[in-house]
Design a protein around this motif. Sequence first.
Motif, short mmCIF file in Angstrom:
data_model
loop_
_atom_site.label_atom_id
_atom_site.label_comp_id
_atom_site.label_asym_id
_atom_site.label_seq_id
_atom_site.Cartn_x
_atom_site.Cartn_y
_atom_site.Cartn_z
N VAL A 47 7.41 -4.41 10.57
CA VAL A 47 6.95 -5.56 9.79
C VAL A 47 8.00 -6.66 9.84
CG1 VAL A 47 5.54 -4.18 8.21
CG2 VAL A 47 7.90 -4.69 7.62
N ARG A 48 7.55 -7.85 9.51
CA ARG A 48 8.50 -8.97 9.41
C ARG A 48 9.36 -8.77 8.19
NH1 ARG A 48 5.62 -14.56 10.52
NH2 ARG A 48 7.65 -15.11 9.70
N GLY A 49 10.63 -9.07 8.30
CA GLY A 49 11.54 -8.88 7.19
C GLY A 49 11.59 -10.06 6.23
N ASP A 50 11.07 -11.20 6.65
CA ASP A 50 11.16 -12.39 5.81
C ASP A 50 9.99 -12.54 4.85
OD1 ASP A 50 9.27 -12.95 7.74
OD2 ASP A 50 10.00 -14.95 8.19
N GLU A 51 9.07 -11.60 4.87
CA GLU A 51 7.93 -11.65 3.96
C GLU A 51 8.13 -10.63 2.86
OE1 GLU A 51 4.37 -11.02 6.20
OE2 GLU A 51 4.66 -12.82 7.40
N GLU A 52 7.63 -10.96 1.68
CA GLU A 52 7.76 -10.04 0.57
C GLU A 52 6.93 -8.77 0.82
OE1 GLU A 52 6.85 -10.33 -4.08
OE2 GLU A 52 8.18 -11.86 -3.25
N VAL A 53 5.70 -8.95 1.29
CA VAL A 53 4.86 -7.81 1.64
C VAL A 53 4.10 -8.12 2.92
CG1 VAL A 53 4.52 -7.05 -0.75
CG2 VAL A 53 2.89 -8.60 0.27
N ASP A 54 3.76 -7.08 3.64
CA ASP A 54 2.91 -7.22 4.81
C ASP A 54 1.47 -7.27 4.30
OD1 ASP A 54 2.89 -6.61 8.02
OD2 ASP A 54 1.14 -5.75 7.00
N GLU A 55 0.80 -8.37 4.53
CA GLU A 55 -0.54 -8.57 3.98
C GLU A 55 -1.55 -7.56 4.51
OE1 GLU A 55 -1.52 -10.39 1.39
OE2 GLU A 55 0.58 -10.91 1.14
N LEU A 56 -1.40 -7.14 5.76
CA LEU A 56 -2.33 -6.15 6.30
C LEU A 56 -2.17 -4.81 5.58
CD1 LEU A 56 -4.54 -5.25 8.20
CD2 LEU A 56 -2.77 -4.85 9.94
N VAL A 57 -0.94 -4.39 5.38
CA VAL A 57 -0.71 -3.13 4.66
C VAL A 57 -1.28 -3.25 3.25
CG1 VAL A 57 1.03 -1.57 3.70
CG2 VAL A 57 1.28 -2.45 6.02
N ARG A 58 -1.00 -4.37 2.59
CA ARG A 58 -1.52 -4.58 1.24
C ARG A 58 -3.04 -4.47 1.22
NH1 ARG A 58 -4.10 -8.10 -1.22
NH2 ARG A 58 -3.95 -9.68 0.40
N LEU A 59 -3.71 -5.09 2.20
CA LEU A 59 -5.17 -5.03 2.28
C LEU A 59 -5.66 -3.60 2.51
CD1 LEU A 59 -7.99 -6.45 2.61
CD2 LEU A 59 -7.45 -6.55 5.06
N LEU A 60 -5.04 -2.89 3.45
CA LEU A 60 -5.51 -1.55 3.79
C LEU A 60 -5.27 -0.55 2.66
CD1 LEU A 60 -4.42 -1.37 7.54
CD2 LEU A 60 -6.72 -1.77 6.62
N ILE A 61 -4.13 -0.62 1.99
CA ILE A 61 -3.89 0.34 0.90
C ILE A 61 -4.63 -0.06 -0.36
CG2 ILE A 61 -1.69 1.11 1.85
CD1 ILE A 61 -0.27 -0.47 -0.36
N GLY A 62 -5.18 -1.26 -0.37
CA GLY A 62 -5.98 -1.70 -1.50
C GLY A 62 -7.43 -1.24 -1.43
N ARG A 63 -7.82 -0.60 -0.33
CA ARG A 63 -9.18 -0.09 -0.18
C ARG A 63 -9.41 1.03 -1.19
NH1 ARG A 63 -11.72 -3.78 1.84
NH2 ARG A 63 -13.41 -2.41 2.41
N GLU A 64 -10.58 1.05 -1.77
CA GLU A 64 -10.92 2.12 -2.70
C GLU A 64 -10.87 3.45 -1.96
OE1 GLU A 64 -14.63 3.57 -5.47
OE2 GLU A 64 -14.41 1.42 -5.06
N GLY A 65 -10.11 4.37 -2.48
CA GLY A 65 -9.96 5.68 -1.85
C GLY A 65 -8.62 5.86 -1.15
N VAL A 66 -7.89 4.78 -0.93
CA VAL A 66 -6.55 4.88 -0.35
C VAL A 66 -5.56 4.82 -1.51
CG1 VAL A 66 -4.84 3.86 1.19
CG2 VAL A 66 -7.27 3.75 1.79
N ASP A 67 -4.83 5.90 -1.69
CA ASP A 67 -3.90 6.00 -2.81
C ASP A 67 -2.49 6.20 -2.26
OD1 ASP A 67 -2.84 6.24 -5.36
OD2 ASP A 67 -3.29 8.39 -5.48
N LEU A 68 -1.85 5.09 -1.87
CA LEU A 68 -0.52 5.15 -1.27
C LEU A 68 0.37 4.07 -1.85
CD1 LEU A 68 -1.64 5.47 2.45
CD2 LEU A 68 -0.71 7.30 1.05
N ASP A 69 1.65 4.36 -1.93
CA ASP A 69 2.64 3.36 -2.31
C ASP A 69 2.95 2.50 -1.08
OD1 ASP A 69 2.92 4.29 -4.93
OD2 ASP A 69 4.44 5.77 -4.30
N TYR A 70 3.11 1.22 -1.29
CA TYR A 70 3.39 0.28 -0.20
C TYR A 70 4.60 0.74 0.62
CZ TYR A 70 4.74 -3.98 2.21
OH TYR A 70 5.10 -4.88 3.17
N GLU A 71 5.69 1.05 -0.04
CA GLU A 71 6.93 1.41 0.67
C GLU A 71 6.76 2.62 1.59
OE1 GLU A 71 9.77 -0.30 0.98
OE2 GLU A 71 8.81 -1.85 -0.22
N ALA A 72 5.88 3.54 1.22
CA ALA A 72 5.65 4.73 2.04
C ALA A 72 4.93 4.40 3.34
CB ALA A 72 4.83 5.76 1.25
#
Length: 179
Positions: A47-72
């Motif tokens: 991931v890019r280091g200059d962004e607070e969060v990777d938007e794609l990861v945020r979107l994918l782990i935000g799907r109903e049924g995905v229960d993961l911590d961002y950092e993992a």
Amino acid sequence: MPAAASAPLSVYVASPEGQTGKSVVALGLVDLLLRRVRKVGVFRPIVRGDEEVDELVRLLIGREGVDLDYEACIGVTYDDVHVDADAALATIVERHRALARSCEVVIVVGSDYTDVAGPTELAFNARVAANLGAPVLLVVRAHERHPDEVAQVAEIAMEELAAAHAPTLGLIANRSDPE
């Protein structure tokens, strides 16, 4: 004696360039798999280091049924790869294994070509896929390309993957002209 649990399956979604629609393909895979298995993982090796969060990861782990911590779900930054590619690869493998232990399948989404464009980035993605033991679903851009051009891009990318011992699971020519 009980049968040993099999290792979780990982699928590495990669592209040889930016603007292929790889993220949409990853989103579709996550949604499909959420209907078929109990636990879907999402992993982004770089991931890019200059962004607070990777938007794609945020979107994918935000799907109903995905229960993961961002950092993992994060491997390393582009800066980590530039400083020491081998150490970055080792960290990626370690973090992927930690995530995969709790999942039935992990969708790994390759880099997004915002840092280093060209064959070097695909080569590193191929190396990561091979080290994760993840077959690659290759996504190529077909928009405004002749079919021969799409085939040429796909062939070159698949050769790069094969050279790194990363097997190709399939090929998606995204946004192709219906004609």
